[in-house]
Motif scaffolding. Structure first.
Motif, PDB file in Angstrom:
ATOM      1  N   CYS A  84     -24.909 -90.627 -48.734  1.00  0.00           N
ATOM      2  CA  CYS A  84     -24.566 -89.803 -49.892  1.00  0.00           C
ATOM      3  C   CYS A  84     -25.132 -90.465 -51.139  1.00  0.00           C
ATOM      4  CB  CYS A  84     -23.053 -89.634 -50.022  1.00  0.00           C
ATOM      5  SG  CYS A  84     -22.622 -88.469 -51.346  1.00  0.00           S
ATOM      6  N   PHE A  86     -23.536 -90.394 -53.865  1.00  0.00           N
ATOM      7  CA  PHE A  86     -22.337 -90.844 -54.585  1.00  0.00           C
ATOM      8  C   PHE A  86     -21.580 -91.854 -53.715  1.00  0.00           C
ATOM      9  CE2 PHE A  86     -21.284 -86.833 -57.371  1.00  0.00           C
ATOM     10  CZ  PHE A  86     -22.558 -86.847 -57.884  1.00  0.00           C
ATOM     11  N   LYS A  87     -20.602 -92.508 -54.312  1.00  0.00           N
ATOM     12  CA  LYS A  87     -19.672 -93.334 -53.527  1.00  0.00           C
ATOM     13  C   LYS A  87     -18.249 -93.100 -54.054  1.00  0.00           C
ATOM     14  CE  LYS A  87     -20.776 -97.466 -56.277  1.00  0.00           C
ATOM     15  NZ  LYS A  87     -19.526 -97.585 -57.026  1.00  0.00           N
ATOM     16  N   CYS A  88     -17.832 -91.845 -53.923  1.00  0.00           N
ATOM     17  CA  CYS A  88     -16.537 -91.445 -54.481  1.00  0.00           C
ATOM     18  C   CYS A  88     -15.395 -92.245 -53.847  1.00  0.00           C
ATOM     19  CB  CYS A  88     -16.287 -89.969 -54.227  1.00  0.00           C
ATOM     20  SG  CYS A  88     -17.558 -88.915 -54.915  1.00  0.00           S
ATOM     21  N   CYS A  91     -13.414 -90.232 -51.272  1.00  0.00           N
ATOM     22  CA  CYS A  91     -14.167 -89.511 -50.226  1.00  0.00           C
ATOM     23  C   CYS A  91     -13.360 -89.413 -48.934  1.00  0.00           C
ATOM     24  CB  CYS A  91     -15.495 -90.217 -49.955  1.00  0.00           C
ATOM     25  SG  CYS A  91     -16.517 -89.309 -48.779  1.00  0.00           S
ATOM     26  N   SER A  97     -20.358 -90.729 -45.013  1.00  0.00           N
ATOM     27  CA  SER A  97     -21.082 -90.712 -46.301  1.00  0.00           C
ATOM     28  C   SER A  97     -21.528 -92.109 -46.719  1.00  0.00           C
ATOM     29  CB  SER A  97     -20.218 -90.090 -47.400  1.00  0.00           C
ATOM     30  OG  SER A  97     -19.191 -90.960 -47.811  1.00  0.00           O
ATOM     31  N   GLN A  98     -20.839 -93.142 -46.249  1.00  0.00           N
ATOM     32  CA  GLN A  98     -21.182 -94.493 -46.671  1.00  0.00           C
ATOM     33  C   GLN A  98     -21.767 -95.335 -45.531  1.00  0.00           C
ATOM     34  OE1 GLN A  98     -21.073 -94.852 -49.879  1.00  0.00           O
ATOM     35  NE2 GLN A  98     -20.004 -92.901 -50.126  1.00  0.00           N
ATOM     36  N   TYR A 146     -20.103 -81.860 -44.969  1.00  0.00           N
ATOM     37  CA  TYR A 146     -19.438 -83.137 -44.614  1.00  0.00           C
ATOM     38  C   TYR A 146     -20.038 -84.365 -45.303  1.00  0.00           C
ATOM     39  CZ  TYR A 146     -17.228 -80.202 -41.131  1.00  0.00           C
ATOM     40  OH  TYR A 146     -16.551 -79.188 -40.519  1.00  0.00           O
ATOM     41  N   ASN A 147     -21.370 -84.573 -45.202  1.00  0.00           N
ATOM     42  CA  ASN A 147     -21.957 -85.599 -46.085  1.00  0.00           C
ATOM     43  C   ASN A 147     -22.800 -84.830 -47.109  1.00  0.00           C
ATOM     44  OD1 ASN A 147     -24.209 -84.935 -44.423  1.00  0.00           O
ATOM     45  ND2 ASN A 147     -25.185 -86.846 -45.052  1.00  0.00           N
ATOM     46  N   ASN A 175     -22.656 -82.011 -53.800  1.00  0.00           N
ATOM     47  CA  ASN A 175     -22.197 -82.571 -55.073  1.00  0.00           C
ATOM     48  C   ASN A 175     -23.092 -82.130 -56.229  1.00  0.00           C
ATOM     49  OD1 ASN A 175     -24.506 -84.276 -55.118  1.00  0.00           O
ATOM     50  ND2 ASN A 175     -23.410 -85.994 -54.198  1.00  0.00           N
ATOM     51  N   LYS A 199     -16.646 -82.231 -60.045  1.00  0.00           N
ATOM     52  CA  LYS A 199     -15.498 -83.110 -59.847  1.00  0.00           C
ATOM     53  C   LYS A 199     -14.700 -83.314 -61.125  1.00  0.00           C
ATOM     54  CE  LYS A 199     -18.046 -85.336 -56.154  1.00  0.00           C
ATOM     55  NZ  LYS A 199     -17.185 -85.184 -54.974  1.00  0.00           N
TER      56      LYS A 199
END
Ligand code: SF4
Ligand code: SF4
Length: 370
Positions: A84, A86-88, A91, A97-98, A146-147, A175, A199
């Protein structure tokens, strides 16, 4: 799968600059970008996830994306890769995602502490194989979800061309952190619909919670998609104490009205603590109900509430006379009352420009391979 990337420039000393998302990473030789899925090999940028996915797919109701005004009741063949932009901290899919692709290895250019070397095995397929799988499933739409799909740029372009030939709609759940160049290519290839997550309206939120500079690229993507005929719905996940003030919700809903139009479906979604837990509280019902009322007052015609039960927040009403057009309980229809030409049966208001595609009156059932 390693595949030559699009949209990058060569810089001095074999560095490259990627323009696939608004992070616009400058990547040193043998390093990866923030998403961990694009790597500089000897001064040339490659994606590591072309055709690489976490499973062969799952069948979801399109309402789960969420898309409520686009082919209601359709089945969305849903696929995801990893990584991703981002690194929310909140999440809910952080495990994918990471993660890093297995052939990416160590030395992530930018990784979360403790997750630097977290690798994940992926299955691989060609665009033709994916389209065959979707056709076999009977799904009429394919959702990248999902990602973050925007970092899957080359794969999405190639698959969308083939899906169009089969009249299967392509959906991005994203996003929205795109660039002018990448957005242009997605519009040209004919992405059909997007749910864009706004967001917050605050750069500070994007910096501290998501790890990126600004909300502006997200807003720009939403405007570009919408003005170029892509069906756009907006989601706002409300996190207690972080983005739940009246001022914040008013700013968001007023921006939607002024820039995307009152016909833009807007979903408020409930947060529950996950990953790094930026708030320890779940979103109270009253907060979601308050957001629903603010959006209605702002003039948005299709306001929805997700991840909780809300008396009206799952339903679609006629914007002219408030007649209940589509009633929902979760992802199940409780009522469909619209003419075959998509007019309100009570006041004859034309809903065809707001509710796209056919309505599948049976509605799909979720069937997951994950
Ligand atoms: S797609 Fe990845 S490498 Fe490219 S700019 Fe975005 S985060 Fe950086
Ligand atoms: S943008 Fe979505 S997938 Fe990416 S880290 Fe944030 S919540 Fe997770």
């Amino acid at each position: 799968m390693k595949f030559k990337a699009r949209l990058w420039d060569s810089l001095e000393d074999n560095k490259v600059k990627c323009h696939v998302c608004a992070n616009e990473c400058v990547i040193l030789p043998e390093k990866v970008g923030i998403c961990r899925t694009r790597k500089n090999f000897d001064g040339e940028l490659y994606t590591l996830i072309y055709g690489s996915m976490i499973s062969s797919g799952s069948l979801d109701p399109i309402e789960k994306k969420p898309l409520y005004n686009f082919w209601p009741g359709a089945t969305a063949y849903s696929i995801a890769s990893i990584g991703c932009s981002f690194k929310c901290q909140n999440c809910q899919n952080w495990n994918i995602s990471q993660a890093n692709p297995t052939n990416n290895g160590k030395n992530g250019f930018y990784s979360l502490e403790g997750l630097e070397n977290r690798k994940m095995s992926l299955i691989e397929m060609t665009p033709e194989q994916l389209v065959e799988n979707v056709k076999k499933s009977g799904a009429t739409t394919l959702a990248y979800t999902y990602n973050e799909p925007l970092i899957w740029h080359e794969w999405i372009l190639d698959t969308t061309v083939l899906l169009k030939q089969e009249n299967i709609k392509t959906i991005l759940v994203t996003n929205g952190y795109s660039t002018i160049e990448a957005t242009k290519e997605l519009i040209e290839v004919g992405i059909d619909a997007a749910n864009i997550d706004i967001k917050s309206m605050s750069d500070e939120f994007y910096k501290t919670i998501c790890g990126v500079k600004s909300v502006q690229p997200v807003l720009d993507t939403a405007k570009r998609f919408k003005s170029n005929g892509i069906h756009v719905e907006i989601t706002n996940l409300i996190i207690p104490d972080l983005n739940d003030s009246n001022a914040e919700i008013e700013k968001l809903t007023n921006w939607i009205v002024e820039n995307l139009g009152v016909d833009t479906p807007t979903h408020f979604s409930a947060y529950h603590p996950d990953f790094m837990q930026p708030s320890m509280k779940r979103t109270p019902f009253e907060t979601l109900d308050n957001a629903y009322k603010i959006a209605m007052r702002a003039g948005i015609n299709y306001v929805y509430v997700g991840n909780t039960r809300h008396k009206k927040g799952g339903n679609t009403y006629c914007p002219n006379c408030n007649h209940l057009i589509i009633g929902r309980s979760g992802y199940r229809f409780t009522k469909i009352d619209i003419t075959d030409t998509k007019h309100c049966p009570k006041c004859q208001y034309d809903l065809s420009k707001d509710i796209k595609g056919e309505i599948n009156r049976k509605a799909s059932q979720r069937f997951s391979f994950f």
